[in-house]
Design a protein around this motif. Structure first.
Motif, PDB file in Angstrom:
ATOM      1  N   THR A  22       0.817  -1.213   0.000  1.00  0.00           N
ATOM      2  CA  THR A  22       0.000   0.000   0.000  1.00  0.00           C
ATOM      3  C   THR A  22       0.849   1.260   0.000  1.00  0.00           C
ATOM      4  O   THR A  22       0.501   2.247  -0.655  1.00  0.00           O
ATOM      5  CB  THR A  22      -0.951   0.017   1.215  1.00  0.00           C
TER       6      THR A  22
ATOM      7  N   CYS B 257      -7.491  -4.898   3.841  1.00  0.00           N
ATOM      8  CA  CYS B 257      -7.184  -3.939   4.903  1.00  0.00           C
ATOM      9  C   CYS B 257      -7.103  -4.643   6.256  1.00  0.00           C
ATOM     10  O   CYS B 257      -6.183  -4.402   7.046  1.00  0.00           O
ATOM     11  CB  CYS B 257      -8.242  -2.853   4.926  1.00  0.00           C
TER      12      CYS B 257
ATOM     13  N   TYR C 224      -1.405   2.861   5.275  1.00  0.00           N
ATOM     14  CA  TYR C 224      -1.642   1.459   5.621  1.00  0.00           C
ATOM     15  C   TYR C 224      -2.757   1.428   6.660  1.00  0.00           C
ATOM     16  O   TYR C 224      -3.157   2.465   7.203  1.00  0.00           O
ATOM     17  CB  TYR C 224      -0.367   0.797   6.168  1.00  0.00           C
TER      18      TYR C 224
ATOM     19  N   ILE D 158      -7.912  -0.037  -1.091  1.00  0.00           N
ATOM     20  CA  ILE D 158      -7.582  -1.378  -0.614  1.00  0.00           C
ATOM     21  C   ILE D 158      -8.882  -2.059  -0.222  1.00  0.00           C
ATOM     22  O   ILE D 158      -9.776  -1.427   0.334  1.00  0.00           O
ATOM     23  CB  ILE D 158      -6.600  -1.326   0.582  1.00  0.00           C
TER      24      ILE D 158
END
Length: 326
Positions: A87, A104, A185, A99
């Motif tokens: 990511t 995730c 992220y 994502i």
């Protein structure tokens, strides 16, 4: 008949197909330039920790408990970095901000699990230093390979078992229309702000996980170093005391490298709500990226055997390449 409130909830609560990762809020236009230091950091992380894993695996002189624990630390830090790599580079290099929901949650689970393992490995390394100083003649008989392996499995199992309920607690929650995350992220602290359901179980269990890992590990590490200092002060020779303390130098540096960002980020989350979002985002990245970058450098500088083995390995590889060319 459904009430107006029920109809509203049923129309706004959903499980998002994707999350949007912002990266660094306010600097979206500069992401291509921001990718340069991140690419450099990943290069250092993979080279530094990869070299440590390689030399510990293939150099018989490093087949000692201290270096086995160092290899564990390098492996865990590679795990943290690999978890964030897709990511982070996707956002900063290619502008891919989405994502999937499952992706995730998987990233959050793996990243936090490896981070918890890192805390456990640092505790194990402090135990290693205590045994080396308190009972040097029995060092290799106490920290045998089966015991070291058992410690590694325990550290990994504890992290996974503690993170799994957080994953399930988050997955059960309904989400509302907002699904943008303020990092590159998926962090649990970021994800927990999005659901429109009851997040109290997550808010209770999350601090418990932190207390049972970082809190307990740091307390036991402090106790081990108090015992180490007590033992060192009992050594009659000044030169002996210095040698004993010097064996802890690299581990002490690693503790500072790992715990300083954690403490700083915790203070910001607790007392820094008025601070700019940019600062909070940058500190979250320092928390994840600084230790994997700094630790291989610290151990290369502080540990003579690591330097010797690295130079020997690189020289041998260069010699092999030269012979093949000739």
């Amino acid at each position: 008949m459904k009430s107006h409130h029920d109809i509203y909830n049923s129309s706004t609560e959903f499980t998002p197909a994707t999350f949007t990762l912002v990266g660094i809020p306010g600097l979206e236009a500069e992401h291509i330039w921001i990718s340069i230091p991140f690419c450099l950091m990943y290069t250092i992380i993979f080279l530094g920790n990869g070299i440590i894993l390689y030399i510990v695996r293939f150099d018989p002189a490093l087949h000692q408990p201290m270096y086995f624990f160092l290899a564990m630390l390098a492996f865990v830090e590679l795990g943290v970095s690999v978890s964030t790599l897709p990511t982070v580079l996707g956002i900063f290099l290619f502008g891919i901000n989405d994502i999937s929901f499952g992706g995730c949650l998987l990233q959050m689970f793996s990243m936090h699990s490896f981070t918890l393992m890192e805390s456990g490995v640092l505790l194990a390394m402090s135990v290693d230093r205590f045994v080396a100083i308190y009972s040097p003649l029995r060092y290799t008989t106490i920290l045998t390979i089966p015991r070291i392996s058992w410690m590694g499995v325990t550290i990994a199992s504890r992290s996974v078992v503690l993170m799994f309920p957080l994953l399930l607690l988050l997955k059960r929650l309904p989400f509302c229309s907002h699904n943008a995350l303020t990092h590159a992220y998926c962090l649990h602290s970021d994800l927990i702000k999005l659901p429109c359901g009851d997040t109290r179980p997550n808010s209770i269990f999350g601090p418990f996980v932190i207390s049972f890992t970082f809190g307990l590990d740091s307390l036991l590490t402090v106790i081990s170093y108090v015992l180490i200092l007590h033992t060192v002060l009992g050594i009659a020779s000044g030169a002996g005391r210095w040698r004993a303390l010097n064996t802890c130098a690299s581990h002490t540096s690693a503790l500072l490298v790992d715990y300083a960002p954690v403490v700083s980020l915790s203070l910001i989350h607790r007392f820094g709500h008025h601070l700019p979002l940019l600062l909070q985002t940058v500190m979250a990245k320092v928390y994840l990226f600084f230790p994997p970058v700094a630790n291989p450098i610290v151990y290369s500088i502080k540990t003579r055997e690591i330097r010797r083995s690295t130079v020997h390995t690189l020289s041998k590889k260069r010699g092999v390449v030269s012979q093949r060319i000739l």
